[in-house]
Scaffold this motif. Structure first.
Motif, PDB file in Angstrom:
ATOM      1  N   PRO A   1       0.794  -1.222   0.000  1.00 41.12           N
ATOM      2  CA  PRO A   1       0.000   0.000   0.000  1.00 41.12           C
ATOM      3  C   PRO A   1       0.836   1.286   0.000  1.00 41.12           C
ATOM      4  O   PRO A   1       0.305   2.347  -0.281  1.00 41.12           O
ATOM      5  N   TRP A   2       2.110   1.209   0.330  1.00 40.52           N
ATOM      6  CA  TRP A   2       2.893   2.449   0.495  1.00 40.52           C
ATOM      7  C   TRP A   2       3.790   2.686  -0.708  1.00 40.52           C
ATOM      8  O   TRP A   2       5.018   2.659  -0.599  1.00 40.52           O
ATOM      9  N   ASN A   3       3.181   2.975  -1.845  1.00 43.76           N
ATOM     10  CA  ASN A   3       3.991   3.137  -3.054  1.00 43.76           C
ATOM     11  C   ASN A   3       3.815   4.507  -3.712  1.00 43.76           C
ATOM     12  O   ASN A   3       4.222   4.704  -4.850  1.00 43.76           O
ATOM     13  N   TRP A   4       3.230   5.446  -2.997  1.00 46.16           N
ATOM     14  CA  TRP A   4       3.097   6.822  -3.487  1.00 46.16           C
ATOM     15  C   TRP A   4       4.103   7.693  -2.743  1.00 46.16           C
ATOM     16  O   TRP A   4       4.265   7.552  -1.531  1.00 46.16           O
ATOM     17  N   GLN A   5       4.754   8.592  -3.466  1.00 43.54           N
ATOM     18  CA  GLN A   5       5.716   9.468  -2.809  1.00 43.54           C
ATOM     19  C   GLN A   5       5.972  10.704  -3.660  1.00 43.54           C
ATOM     20  O   GLN A   5       5.495  10.821  -4.781  1.00 43.54           O
ATOM     21  N   PHE A   6       6.770  11.615  -3.092  1.00 41.44           N
ATOM     22  CA  PHE A   6       7.221  12.801  -3.809  1.00 41.44           C
ATOM     23  C   PHE A   6       8.489  12.451  -4.588  1.00 41.44           C
ATOM     24  O   PHE A   6       9.212  11.517  -4.218  1.00 41.44           O
TER      25      PHE A   6
ATOM     26  N   ALA B   1       0.398  12.828   2.813  1.00 43.25           N
ATOM     27  CA  ALA B   1       1.746  12.328   2.552  1.00 43.25           C
ATOM     28  C   ALA B   1       2.205  11.243   3.525  1.00 43.25           C
ATOM     29  O   ALA B   1       2.736  10.213   3.108  1.00 43.25           O
ATOM     30  N   CYS B   2       2.018  11.462   4.808  1.00 43.87           N
ATOM     31  CA  CYS B   2       2.549  10.531   5.808  1.00 43.87           C
ATOM     32  C   CYS B   2       1.824   9.185   5.802  1.00 43.87           C
ATOM     33  O   CYS B   2       2.404   8.175   6.192  1.00 43.87           O
ATOM     34  N   ASP B   3       0.577   9.173   5.323  1.00 36.83           N
ATOM     35  CA  ASP B   3      -0.157   7.912   5.225  1.00 36.83           C
ATOM     36  C   ASP B   3       0.192   7.136   3.960  1.00 36.83           C
ATOM     37  O   ASP B   3      -0.052   5.935   3.882  1.00 36.83           O
ATOM     38  N   LEU B   4       0.761   7.819   2.959  1.00 38.96           N
ATOM     39  CA  LEU B   4       1.056   7.180   1.678  1.00 38.96           C
ATOM     40  C   LEU B   4       2.470   6.611   1.598  1.00 38.96           C
ATOM     41  O   LEU B   4       2.717   5.679   0.847  1.00 38.96           O
ATOM     42  N   ILE B   5       3.384   7.200   2.357  1.00 37.61           N
ATOM     43  CA  ILE B   5       4.805   6.869   2.212  1.00 37.61           C
ATOM     44  C   ILE B   5       5.161   5.596   2.986  1.00 37.61           C
ATOM     45  O   ILE B   5       4.522   5.274   3.984  1.00 37.61           O
TER      46      ILE B   5
END
Length: 160
Positions: free
Chosen positions: A35-40, A136-140
């Motif tokens: 689930p944690w594959n989105w980032q800046f 952001a903190c929930d996605l990373i």
């Protein structure tokens, strides 16, 4: 509180790209399950490279975006350690314990059509979207979460 040895941390830049309507750009990492594959966007700094130049280069390489205005940058280095499972990676992280990052907030000034995830041979992201900075903190990935908390706090004024 003693400062960690910065030579153990790979120099890196991170970019928060703000849409004119205050949303931020998220990329979904290529070949990375959820689930944690989105980032800046983020990336390494070349020897002797100016940090702002590195941030602009990484943003262009990973997103295709070149039309931006700078808003702010973080002060001190933001550090994170690589997790044990990443240390077994083929790159072996070249002896580094983690990354030290300077983060830059940029505002998109050009058209969204500039966004091109296949701009360079090494594709970092397979999808993108606009979202709220507060996500952001929930996605990373968890090992970067404390770093992202500092970034969100540093740039929250641009999301208001």
């Amino acid at each position: 509180l003693t400062m960690p040895d910065l030579s153990l941390y790979r120099p890196n830049v991170g970019i928060v790209l703000f849409h004119p309507d205050v949303r931020v750009w998220y990329g979904r990492r290529a070949h990375t399950p959820g689930p944690w594959n989105w980032q800046f966007p983020q990336g390494g700094v070349d020897d002797g490279e100016d940090l702002v130049a590195a941030a602009r280069r990484e943003l262009e390489e990973e997103t295709g975006v070149t039309s931006v205005e700078p808003l702010a940058e973080t002060g001190d280095w933001i550090l994170y350690d690589f997790p044990p499972e990443a240390m077994n990676n083929a790159k072996a992280w070249r002896g580094f314990r983690g990354q030290r990052q300077k983060w830059f907030a940029f505002r998109l000034t050009g058209p969204e059509s500039e966004i091109d995830l296949e701009r360079h041979d090494e594709v970092e992201f397979e999808d993108w979207r606009w979202g709220d900075l507060s996500e952001a903190c929930d996605l990373i990935v968890p090992f970067k979460r404390a770093a992202y908390e500092q970034v969100v706090a540093a740039f929250a004024r641009f999301a208001a």
